[in-house]
Enzyme design. Structure first.
Site, PDB file in Angstrom:
ATOM      1  CB  CYS A  81      51.303  39.842  -1.198  1.00 54.20           C
ATOM      2  SG  CYS A  81      50.552  40.789   0.147  1.00 54.20           S
ATOM      3  CB  CYS A 215      43.954  39.777   2.239  1.00 59.15           C
ATOM      4  SG  CYS A 215      44.638  38.645   1.001  1.00 59.15           S
TER       5      CYS A 215
END
Length: 279
Positions: A81, A215
């Site tokens: 991530c 993101c």
């Protein structure tokens, strides 16, 4: 049990220092699974509220600063991530776990990062992207075109004209679960090029199963696709997120080294009570 909540571009995470196994002891004492623990912590009204949970642990290789475990808000495990990695680096830096230059272990390999502005900005060297390809798939009865690339986790990138009014949830969910990406599914990014040479991105994230404010790996995927298609001409590529922040994505011509840079914000230090896990 103590924690810190941080966010990068509105992508928020609850971070625990689990080097001594405190999280495992905590969940054992209330007799729930680690997955349920993550779900309850991330719950927006009855928990802390977050897009994910990060556990900081001792590295397997002493040459590295730490190892992380990363969980989406639904309790699923993710290999990487981008925004979460920046939050983890600031946490490690401020807690004396790592210095200005950081190496930490993930499921997709060792990630390197640099702390900037005393942790308020972090630059991360991501893993080498792979599996880039153009695709056509049928979604809701319509043929759509897009690009697939894995930037640590899988991403589908689709260009749209009216990004502000686009139905990100409906199309994102349909593409995320499309048979072309089975069994694991994919994250989905909707991209518009802007007149100043930057791009704007909205992302539907698997594991969160909704649109998020940002993101990191999705911004990276979108920047690479836009540059490869000639839609943007200069690097670093500036990516405007739904949360309002601009991320900087830089990479070499062979895509061997890809960097994600952006601000990291500390929201609060907290103390998690067992009562939060009983609800």
């Amino acid at each position: 049990m103590r924690f810190v909540k941080l966010h990068g571009s509105g992508n928020d995470f609850v971070v625990f220092d689990n080097r001594e196994g405190e999280v495992y002891q905590f969940i054992k004492s209330v007799n729930i699974t680690l997955k349920d623990f993550v779900i309850k912590v991330c719950a927006p009204h009855t928990g802390v509220g977050a897009d994910g949970v990060i556990l900081i642990e001792h590295p397997d290789d002493p040459q590295n600063d730490f190892k992380w475990q990363f969980f989406n808000s639904d309790g699923s495990v993710a290999g990487m991530c981008g925004n979460g990695s920046r939050c983890a680096v600031r946490f490690a830096y401020e807690n004396g776990i790592a210095g200005e230059y950081v190496r930490f272990e993930t499921l997709v390999g060792v990630i390197q990062a640099q702390v900037l502005e005393e942790g308020k900005r972090v630059k991360v060297l991501l893993t080498e992207p792979h599996s880039y390809r153009e695709m056509q798939i049928k979604v809701n009865g319509t043929e759509i075109s897009g690009s697939f690339i894995n930037t640590g986790v899988p991403h589908f990138v689709m260009l749209v004209d009216d990004l502000e009014n686009f139905d990100v949830f409906t199309y994102g969910r349909a593409i995320r679960f499309h048979e072309a990406f089975s069994p694991g599914g994919t994250n989905v990014n909707f991209v518009k090029t802007l007149s100043d040479g930057s791009i704007s991105v909205r992302t539907y994230e698997r594991g969160v199963e909704n649109e998020t404010l940002a993101c990191g790996t999705g911004a990276t995927a979108s920047a690479i696709v836009a540059y490869q298609k000639g839609l943007v001409k200069k690097k670093p590529v500036e990516v405007k997120t739904r949360g309002g922040e601009t991320l900087r994505i830089d990479f070499d011509s062979q895509l061997k080294k890809v960097f994600l840079e952006g601000s990291v914000y500390k929201v609060f230090d907290g103390f998690l009570h067992k009562e939060a896990l009983y609800y």
